[in-house]
Design a protein around this motif. Sequence first.
Motif, PDB file in Angstrom:
ATOM      1  N   HIS A   1       0.948  -1.173   0.145  1.00 25.82           N
ATOM      2  CA  HIS A   1      -0.101   0.046   0.096  1.00 25.82           C
ATOM      3  C   HIS A   1       0.915   1.168   0.233  1.00 25.82           C
TER       4      HIS A   1
ATOM      5  N   ASP B   1       1.265   4.973   0.868  1.00 28.89           N
ATOM      6  CA  ASP B   1       0.933   6.062   1.472  1.00 28.89           C
ATOM      7  C   ASP B   1       2.101   7.108   1.636  1.00 28.89           C
TER       8      ASP B   1
ATOM      9  N   GLY C   1      -3.534  -3.352   0.135  1.00 29.68           N
ATOM     10  CA  GLY C   1      -4.167  -3.177   1.459  1.00 29.68           C
ATOM     11  C   GLY C   1      -3.506  -3.088   2.746  1.00 29.68           C
ATOM     12  N   ASP C   2      -4.088  -3.206   3.928  1.00 32.55           N
ATOM     13  CA  ASP C   2      -3.302  -3.231   5.089  1.00 32.55           C
ATOM     14  C   ASP C   2      -2.650  -4.753   5.272  1.00 32.55           C
TER      15      ASP C   2
ATOM     16  N   ARG D   1      -1.844  -6.397   7.975  1.00 29.92           N
ATOM     17  CA  ARG D   1      -2.288  -7.042   9.082  1.00 29.92           C
ATOM     18  C   ARG D   1      -3.757  -7.538   8.792  1.00 29.92           C
ATOM     19  N   GLU D   2      -4.380  -7.007   8.028  1.00 31.37           N
ATOM     20  CA  GLU D   2      -5.865  -7.416   7.824  1.00 31.37           C
ATOM     21  C   GLU D   2      -5.859  -8.446   6.831  1.00 31.37           C
TER      22      GLU D   2
ATOM     23  N   VAL E   1       2.964  -5.786  12.402  1.00 32.54           N
ATOM     24  CA  VAL E   1       2.277  -6.930  11.691  1.00 32.54           C
ATOM     25  C   VAL E   1       2.291  -8.064  12.130  1.00 32.54           C
TER      26      VAL E   1
END
Length: 162
Positions: free
Chosen positions: A40, A42, A93-94, A96-97, A127
């Motif tokens: 991701h 950012d 994405g994240d 962790r998710e 994570v």
Amino acid sequence: MDGRIVVGVDGSPSSRSALRWAVEEAGFRRTEVEAVLVWHVDNGMVIGPISADLAAGTDPERACDDWRAVLDDVVAEIGAETGAEIRTVLAEGDPREVLTKASADAALLVVGTRGVGLIREVLLGSVSSYCVHHAHCPVVVIREPKPERTEPKPVLTPGPLL
């Protein structure tokens, strides 16, 4: 559970060690390994082994291509070392998710940890810690390998002349 081992990969030494460990474990279990790289961009806060390149105004399509190259490189390296076939998944994405979701139908989740420090962990979250607490299967955390220490060579100095 389908018996596969899911491994979080990001190109770091600890994720490479995690993938090696998972391949060895998969050999014992006679199951497959799935290497998952989650990216991701950012531009305010990018972290990882190629973060400076990715944060420098990279568009999402180029970032995806760059992360695909990292994933392919890691899998090719470990696959060549071990002779194992490793499935790959690239997801945006994240981490962790995505990793905890992937753990829902896995026998084992393997992640590396860099031990980045308390401040960075508090700001960003770990994570590996998140996965340990939220995964739907057992989690193995592999620490980043420590560099091999070399013993210092003795320095010979001339003694007093007698």
